[in-house]
Motif scaffolding. Structure first.
Motif, PDB file in Angstrom:
ATOM      1  N   GLY A 161      65.737  34.492 -37.803  1.00 29.80           N
ATOM      2  CA  GLY A 161      65.747  33.570 -38.937  1.00 29.80           C
ATOM      3  C   GLY A 161      66.872  32.566 -38.863  1.00 29.80           C
ATOM      4  O   GLY A 161      66.704  31.389 -39.228  1.00 29.80           O
ATOM      5  N   PHE A 162      68.027  33.001 -38.361  1.00 29.67           N
ATOM      6  CA  PHE A 162      69.160  32.090 -38.226  1.00 29.67           C
ATOM      7  C   PHE A 162      68.926  31.088 -37.090  1.00 29.67           C
ATOM      8  O   PHE A 162      69.407  29.949 -37.149  1.00 29.67           O
ATOM      9  CB  PHE A 162      70.446  32.871 -37.986  1.00 29.67           C
ATOM     10  CG  PHE A 162      70.840  33.739 -39.157  1.00 29.67           C
ATOM     11  CD1 PHE A 162      70.521  33.369 -40.449  1.00 29.67           C
ATOM     12  CD2 PHE A 162      71.509  34.934 -38.958  1.00 29.67           C
ATOM     13  CE1 PHE A 162      70.868  34.158 -41.530  1.00 29.67           C
ATOM     14  CE2 PHE A 162      71.873  35.741 -40.031  1.00 29.67           C
ATOM     15  CZ  PHE A 162      71.542  35.344 -41.324  1.00 29.67           C
ATOM     16  N   VAL A 163      68.190  31.515 -36.056  1.00 24.63           N
ATOM     17  CA  VAL A 163      67.865  30.592 -34.969  1.00 24.63           C
ATOM     18  C   VAL A 163      66.913  29.506 -35.471  1.00 24.63           C
ATOM     19  O   VAL A 163      67.091  28.316 -35.175  1.00 24.63           O
ATOM     20  CB  VAL A 163      67.243  31.354 -33.780  1.00 24.63           C
ATOM     21  CG1 VAL A 163      66.779  30.370 -32.702  1.00 24.63           C
ATOM     22  CG2 VAL A 163      68.252  32.333 -33.189  1.00 24.63           C
ATOM     23  N   VAL A 164      65.897  29.907 -36.248  1.00 24.19           N
ATOM     24  CA  VAL A 164      64.980  28.923 -36.822  1.00 24.19           C
ATOM     25  C   VAL A 164      65.751  27.971 -37.749  1.00 24.19           C
ATOM     26  O   VAL A 164      65.577  26.744 -37.692  1.00 24.19           O
ATOM     27  CB  VAL A 164      63.845  29.619 -37.595  1.00 24.19           C
ATOM     28  CG1 VAL A 164      62.978  28.590 -38.321  1.00 24.19           C
ATOM     29  CG2 VAL A 164      62.983  30.441 -36.648  1.00 24.19           C
ATOM     30  N   ALA A 165      66.605  28.538 -38.603  1.00 23.88           N
ATOM     31  CA  ALA A 165      67.399  27.708 -39.507  1.00 23.88           C
ATOM     32  C   ALA A 165      68.308  26.764 -38.723  1.00 23.88           C
ATOM     33  O   ALA A 165      68.463  25.583 -39.081  1.00 23.88           O
ATOM     34  CB  ALA A 165      68.228  28.592 -40.435  1.00 23.88           C
ATOM     35  N   GLY A 166      68.918  27.269 -37.648  1.00 23.26           N
ATOM     36  CA  GLY A 166      69.772  26.417 -36.822  1.00 23.26           C
ATOM     37  C   GLY A 166      68.997  25.286 -36.172  1.00 23.26           C
ATOM     38  O   GLY A 166      69.484  24.145 -36.084  1.00 23.26           O
ATOM     39  N   GLY A 167      67.762  25.578 -35.715  1.00 27.36           N
ATOM     40  CA  GLY A 167      66.929  24.532 -35.139  1.00 27.36           C
ATOM     41  C   GLY A 167      66.599  23.446 -36.153  1.00 27.36           C
ATOM     42  O   GLY A 167      66.667  22.246 -35.850  1.00 27.36           O
ATOM     43  N   LEU A 168      66.247  23.862 -37.360  1.00 28.49           N
ATOM     44  CA  LEU A 168      65.961  22.882 -38.411  1.00 28.49           C
ATOM     45  C   LEU A 168      67.206  22.083 -38.788  1.00 28.49           C
ATOM     46  O   LEU A 168      67.125  20.890 -39.109  1.00 28.49           O
ATOM     47  CB  LEU A 168      65.385  23.589 -39.635  1.00 28.49           C
ATOM     48  CG  LEU A 168      63.999  24.233 -39.431  1.00 28.49           C
ATOM     49  CD1 LEU A 168      63.618  25.080 -40.637  1.00 28.49           C
ATOM     50  CD2 LEU A 168      62.944  23.171 -39.163  1.00 28.49           C
ATOM     51  N   LEU A 169      68.385  22.734 -38.740  1.00 22.32           N
ATOM     52  CA  LEU A 169      69.631  22.004 -39.009  1.00 22.32           C
ATOM     53  C   LEU A 169      69.906  20.961 -37.929  1.00 22.32           C
ATOM     54  O   LEU A 169      70.416  19.874 -38.220  1.00 22.32           O
ATOM     55  CB  LEU A 169      70.802  22.989 -39.107  1.00 22.32           C
ATOM     56  CG  LEU A 169      70.993  23.686 -40.452  1.00 22.32           C
ATOM     57  CD1 LEU A 169      72.147  24.668 -40.368  1.00 22.32           C
ATOM     58  CD2 LEU A 169      71.240  22.660 -41.570  1.00 22.32           C
ATOM     59  N   LEU A 170      69.576  21.285 -36.674  1.00 24.12           N
ATOM     60  CA  LEU A 170      69.723  20.286 -35.612  1.00 24.12           C
ATOM     61  C   LEU A 170      68.806  19.093 -35.860  1.00 24.12           C
ATOM     62  O   LEU A 170      69.201  17.938 -35.654  1.00 24.12           O
ATOM     63  CB  LEU A 170      69.421  20.912 -34.250  1.00 24.12           C
ATOM     64  CG  LEU A 170      70.560  21.666 -33.566  1.00 24.12           C
ATOM     65  CD1 LEU A 170      70.069  22.312 -32.279  1.00 24.12           C
ATOM     66  CD2 LEU A 170      71.730  20.716 -33.268  1.00 24.12           C
ATOM     67  N   SER A 171      67.580  19.377 -36.296  1.00 26.85           N
ATOM     68  CA  SER A 171      66.676  18.282 -36.646  1.00 26.85           C
ATOM     69  C   SER A 171      67.264  17.448 -37.773  1.00 26.85           C
ATOM     70  O   SER A 171      67.203  16.209 -37.754  1.00 26.85           O
ATOM     71  CB  SER A 171      65.310  18.838 -37.059  1.00 26.85           C
ATOM     72  OG  SER A 171      64.679  19.504 -35.988  1.00 26.85           O
ATOM     73  N   ALA A 172      67.838  18.120 -38.760  1.00 27.84           N
ATOM     74  CA  ALA A 172      68.490  17.402 -39.849  1.00 27.84           C
ATOM     75  C   ALA A 172      69.654  16.561 -39.332  1.00 27.84           C
ATOM     76  O   ALA A 172      69.860  15.417 -39.771  1.00 27.84           O
ATOM     77  CB  ALA A 172      68.973  18.387 -40.912  1.00 27.84           C
ATOM     78  N   ALA A 173      70.416  17.113 -38.386  1.00 29.93           N
ATOM     79  CA  ALA A 173      71.549  16.372 -37.824  1.00 29.93           C
ATOM     80  C   ALA A 173      71.074  15.112 -37.101  1.00 29.93           C
ATOM     81  O   ALA A 173      71.716  14.051 -37.171  1.00 29.93           O
ATOM     82  CB  ALA A 173      72.340  17.266 -36.877  1.00 29.93           C
ATOM     83  N   GLY A 174      69.954  15.232 -36.369  1.00 31.65           N
ATOM     84  CA  GLY A 174      69.407  14.055 -35.701  1.00 31.65           C
ATOM     85  C   GLY A 174      69.079  12.956 -36.696  1.00 31.65           C
ATOM     86  O   GLY A 174      69.382  11.770 -36.479  1.00 31.65           O
TER      87      GLY A 174
END
Length: 521
Positions: free
Chosen positions: A347-360
């Motif tokens: 779940g934290f990996v999925v959340a981290g991936g979405l945060l990277l998308s947000a960062a982009g």
């Protein structure tokens, strides 16, 4: 509700397979994955040649593109459930054979109407392919760690095919003719048809029940108008036609859900789609993460392609090549997160991936786009790293949360999420971008001599402004493009800020709901 076994009875009744046979089976499943991914993007580069060869009108060109995803989206749920009933391998072979045959015939279409019909046929058979490949992976690799790696390879194949499509399609059209883009499906699918019966094991639901024809009809009546409405909304904004299509799709969707609940409550009937899958918060949240990951990716590509081609002056093939490093990053990220989830909760990996998308998107929202394409391409790279990580683990969570007997239906829901996320990203973010451009554009004085229709089109889209500038003397053309760039960039800033908020919210949702999913053993 019946309890489903965690492995297909066909697998459990057979002696254990050698691991190398499983990985060879996976390699064969990559051929239809690549085929669908390449087909999704390669045809775009053949449209000018198709328009010239077949005298296709603008409306016909639109339907040549749209016929495939409309039929595909409408049939995904039905085909996924059908694979659970008749056998996922059998459905995959039917779909692959039909896809190759229709591609070969359509490559020689004598008129635009025939090509549209052929594209609809490809959507029909294409709906059998992707859910079948993902559900077969679920049953070939019941162990979580091996399945997670297999899903990562599956996602990498899809991303790689999407990256290859524009380059491959452009090369084929340049060296052969537009039909070669479709004809290439035949050699791509042959290895699967020749070796698949030996290496890919069959699997199905042990208690499938009968196929409910009204449910299939309702799923079509729900998805096709809804998808069509979203696509119209993306191009025409708020208007009676897209609103009517969306309303019709929602009404049919409501009727579909009511029928599935009634069938589930009956002792003598079986629903086409087990809505109980959505009661699992892991399943539902992973689907949501998938939808939003594709939403962010396609929304980003929408304005980046326009920026590269209309503001930076790149050709379509040059802009496609410029995006390849970011698409490669999607593949790399998907593979790297497989060992990561042995130490970090999924779940934290999925959340981290979405945060990277947000960062982009944050980079785009806050950055200056006037210094060349570097900043936007760098932001795309960050976003794609996030999409690759989130998609791989969310797909694995979807398959792991669903019983093995229902893996076809679960895979179909995941694929439907792909389609809906892609369309929503284009429709919602595209509409916001267009509205902001139109509101903020301030064309320079001195255009009285320009054709009124050209000036009107410049006020509608960036492409219209680019066409107007080409017909003007240099100083005035530069002034028009400066105004258009300013208006377009203002829309990109607003769009990126909204997408950032959505991705950040999705990351929080994934982190909270999926936080208790344990790490891999």
């Amino acid at each position: 509700m019946r309890s489903a076994p965690q492995t297909s009875p066909l697998r459990s009744a057979s002696p254990p397979r050698a691991p190398w046979r499983d990985w060879l089976a996976l390699s064969l499943l990559m051929f239809p994955v690549l085929l669908v991914a390449v087909d999704n993007t390669a045809l775009t580069f053949a449209l000018p040649a198709i328009a010239s060869s077949l005298d296709a009108t603008g409306v016909q060109l639109l339907w040549i593109v749209d016929a495939y995803p409309l039929v595909l989206a409408g049939l995904l749920v039905a085909m996924g459930s059908l694979g659970d009933r008749i056998g996922r391998r059998r459905l995959l072979f039917i779909g692959s054979t039909g896809f190759a045959a229709v591609s070969a015939v359509t490559a020689f279409a004598p008129a635009a109407e025939w090509l549209i019909a052929g594209r609809a046929g490809l959507g029909f058979f294409g709906a059998m392919l992707m859910p079948s490949t993902l559900s077969l992976i679920r049953n070939i690799f019941p162990q979580p760690n091996r399945r997670r790696l297999a899903v990562a390879i599956w996602a990498a194949g899809f991303s790689g095919g999407a990256a290859l499509g524009p380059i491959f399609g452009g090369w084929l059209v340049e060296h052969f003719w537009w039909g070669a883009v479709l004809l290439v499906a035949v050699p791509i699918i042959l290895p699967l048809l020749v070796l698949g019966p030996t290496l890919i094991p069959e699997s199905r639901d042990p208690n499938p029940g009968r196929v409910d024809a009204p449910s299939i009809a309702l799923s079509l009546l729900a998805m096709i108008p809804a998808v069509y409405g979203i696509k119209l909304f993306a191009t025409h904004g708020v208007a009676p036609e897209p609103l009517a299509a969306l309303a019709a799709g929602l009404a049919a969707g409501y009727a579909f859900v009511r029928r599935q609940r009634a069938l589930a409550a009956s002792a003598s009937a079986t629903p086409l789609l087990d809505l109980g899958l959505f009661a699992n918060p892991v399943f539902s949240t992973a689907i949501t993460a998938n939808v939003l990951a594709l939403f962010s990716y396609n929304g980003f590509i929408l304005f980046l392609a326009q920026h590269l081609q209309l503001l930076e002056g790149q050709s379509p093939s040059e802009s496609g090549l410029a995006m390849v490093p970011a698409l490669v990053a999607t593949v790399v990220a998907g593979l790297l997160v497989v060992p990561l989830v042995r130490r970090v909760r999924p779940g934290f990996v999925v959340a981290g991936g979405l945060l990277l998308s947000a960062a982009g998107y944050a980079v785009v929202a806050l950055g200056d786009h006037s210094g060349g394409p570097g900043l936007l391409l760098g932001a795309l790279l960050v976003l794609c790293l996030g999409v690759g990580a989130a998609e791989t683990i969310s797909n694995d969570l979807i398959l792991g949360a669903a019983p093995a007997a229902k893996s076809g239906a679960a895979s179909a829901i995941s694929e439907t999420g792909y389609e809906v996320g892609s369309l929503l990203g284009t429709a919602i973010l595209g509409s916001i971008l267009t509205a902001s451009y139109q509101r903020n554009l301030q064309l320079p004085a001195g255009l009285a001599g320009a054709p009124s229709n050209a000036t009107a089109q410049a006020g509608e889209t960036l492409a219209g402004a680019s066409e107007l500038a080409q017909a003007l003397p240099a100083p005035l053309a530069e002034a028009v493009m400066t105004a258009a760039r300013a208006a377009f960039d203002s829309g990109v800033h607003i769009t990126a800020a909204i997408a950032f908020a959505l991705m950040a919210g999705a990351a929080v949702l994934a982190g909270v709901v999926l936080r208790k999913v344990p790490t891999a053993a």
